[in-house]
Design a protein around this motif. Structure first.
Motif, PDB file in Angstrom:
ATOM      1  N   ASP A 162      33.714   9.842 -64.005  1.00 39.47           N
ATOM      2  CA  ASP A 162      34.491  10.948 -64.593  1.00 39.47           C
ATOM      3  C   ASP A 162      35.565  10.443 -65.539  1.00 39.47           C
ATOM      4  O   ASP A 162      36.538  11.141 -65.824  1.00 39.47           O
ATOM      5  CB  ASP A 162      35.133  11.779 -63.460  1.00 39.47           C
ATOM      6  N   SER A 163      35.388   9.197 -66.003  1.00 38.61           N
ATOM      7  CA  SER A 163      36.429   8.614 -66.842  1.00 38.61           C
ATOM      8  C   SER A 163      36.001   8.638 -68.299  1.00 38.61           C
ATOM      9  O   SER A 163      34.815   8.558 -68.614  1.00 38.61           O
ATOM     10  CB  SER A 163      36.681   7.175 -66.371  1.00 38.61           C
ATOM     11  N   ASP A 164      36.992   8.744 -69.187  1.00 38.90           N
ATOM     12  CA  ASP A 164      36.681   8.699 -70.624  1.00 38.90           C
ATOM     13  C   ASP A 164      36.774   7.275 -71.145  1.00 38.90           C
ATOM     14  O   ASP A 164      36.501   7.011 -72.305  1.00 38.90           O
ATOM     15  CB  ASP A 164      37.658   9.596 -71.411  1.00 38.90           C
ATOM     16  N   GLY A 165      37.230   6.356 -70.270  1.00 36.27           N
ATOM     17  CA  GLY A 165      37.422   4.964 -70.701  1.00 36.27           C
ATOM     18  C   GLY A 165      36.097   4.268 -70.982  1.00 36.27           C
ATOM     19  O   GLY A 165      35.022   4.755 -70.649  1.00 36.27           O
ATOM     20  N   VAL A 166      36.217   3.103 -71.621  1.00 37.40           N
ATOM     21  CA  VAL A 166      35.030   2.295 -71.919  1.00 37.40           C
ATOM     22  C   VAL A 166      34.502   1.706 -70.607  1.00 37.40           C
ATOM     23  O   VAL A 166      35.256   1.113 -69.829  1.00 37.40           O
ATOM     24  CB  VAL A 166      35.388   1.152 -72.902  1.00 37.40           C
TER      25      VAL A 166
END
Length: 369
Positions: A257-261
């Motif tokens: 659920d993360s937008d990180g790389v």
């Protein structure tokens, strides 16, 4: 249903013979010996190999059959374990009723028979997992599974012995291949590239991850693809596949659920004088220190057993590594079988490093439980 005693379905004479053979000394073989002996699969060598297996396999199989009769906590009485014990007794009977191997024809017939024995035992791992599940269902949940040391030790011995039996049978059968692949001596590849095997295993693991989650982290491999050493590629594939699959799952779930790389899994292949070491590193959040002892236990997993869903026990060997928590302990046994090891180092809150050590000397004898 009361447990069926072995003597009810097998003759008293057979059971006595099992106990007699179970006391005999096993003979270990090294990777180097298998490779040197198998490099010239002449009829004479195949005859010697057949005669060796005719005496060695009944000893190894008898030991397992005896152990299956006397397991703690009533595990021996579970239906799955009773079924498996019958497989071992049937195989012992097949081997002992086969006459002395005197010529090439005898040896060819013997090879067909041990091939059938190998198939009979294809589903031993999920079947034993089912037996353990049947045991857990009836146990007091307050019992800490890691404390059931006797069962862990039995399963380590049992699966290690199985790896040896399957290696010996598979190696002998494969030596009959009239067109062996280049640089292959039976199951052993004399010029195996660990980088290449790691690439294939990683691709297979990513396919499963893609299927389950819809996406999969990248896997970067560092090492010289031209570097080779003698080993059994199927064993290495199985171990790397398991480690990469665990890392992919950890990273995927941490970054779902993360937008990180999403960080890649890194595999490093190092070529030492004694060992070839393969490190699989992930940033999947790691394992708490209190959980580390559990990762090598067989009674820990909550995952489904494929045999619960597929009552057809004729399913291929491929299901046996899939998701019921036996992957890591069994991978460690594969590593130890040829003198290597598997270690897991974790940083909770960051990730996990798995170190797979493979002995490149090939001199160590099989461990003989």
């Amino acid at each position: 249903m009361a447990a069926k005693k072995a003597s009810e379905s097998f003759s008293k004479t057979l059971i006595e013979e099992v106990h007699k053979w179970g006391c005999m000394k096993q003979t270990g073989v090294s990777l180097r010996y298998m490779m040197e002996f198998g490099s010239k699969p002449t009829q004479r060598n195949l005859l010697i190999s057949g005669q060796f297996l005719h005496k060695e396999l009944p000893i190894r199989i008898a030991r397992r059959a005896i152990e299956l009769e006397s397991l703690p906590y009533g595990l021996s009485e579970k239906p799955a374990v009773l079924k498996m014990r019958d497989w071992y007794l049937d195989s012992f009977r097949d081997l002992r009723s086969f006459p002395e191997i005197k010529n090439t024809n005898d040896e060819r017939e013997f090879t067909q028979m041990i091939k059938a024995i190998k198939v009979r035992h294809n589903n031993v791992v999920p079947m034993m997992a089912l037996g353990v599940q049947q045991l857990k269902k009836g146990m007091d949940p307050k019992i800490v599974y890691e404390d059931l040391d006797e069962i862990h030790q039995f399963l380590d011995r049992f699966y290690m012995s199985r790896i040896g039996i399957r290696m010996l049978i598979g190696q002998h059968v494969e030596l009959h291949n009239p067109n062996p692949p280049l640089h292959c001596v039976g199951y052993i590849h004399t010029k195996m590239s660990p980088v290449e095997v790691a690439q294939n295993a990683s691709e297979d693991a990513r396919c499963i991850c893609l299927r389950e989650y819809g996406s999969a982290p990248e896997v970067n491999i560092y090492g010289d693809p031209k570097f080779t050493f003698p080993y059994v590629p199927t064993h290495l594939h199985l171990m790397v596949f398991e480690l990469v699959k665990n890392s992919l799952r950890a990273v995927q779930e941490r970054y779902m659920d993360s937008d990180g790389v999403v960080p890649p899994i890194r595999i490093i292949v190092a070529d030492g004088i004694e060992d070839v070491t393969i490190k699989v590193s992930d940033e999947g959040g790691g394992i708490p220190r209190s959980g580390l002892p559990k990762i090598f236990t067989y009674l820990y997993s909550t995952a489904r057993n494929p045999l619960d869903e597929y009552s057809d026990l004729g399913t291929a060997d491929t299901v046996t590594m899939a998701g019921y928590g036996y992957g890591l302990p069994i991978s460690r046994l594969y590593a130890r079988y040829f003198g290597g090891d598997l270690q897991i180092i974790s940083m909770e809150g960051y990730g996990t490093d798995a170190y797979l050590h493979l002995s490149r000397l090939g001199d160590s004898q099989e461990p003989l439980p």
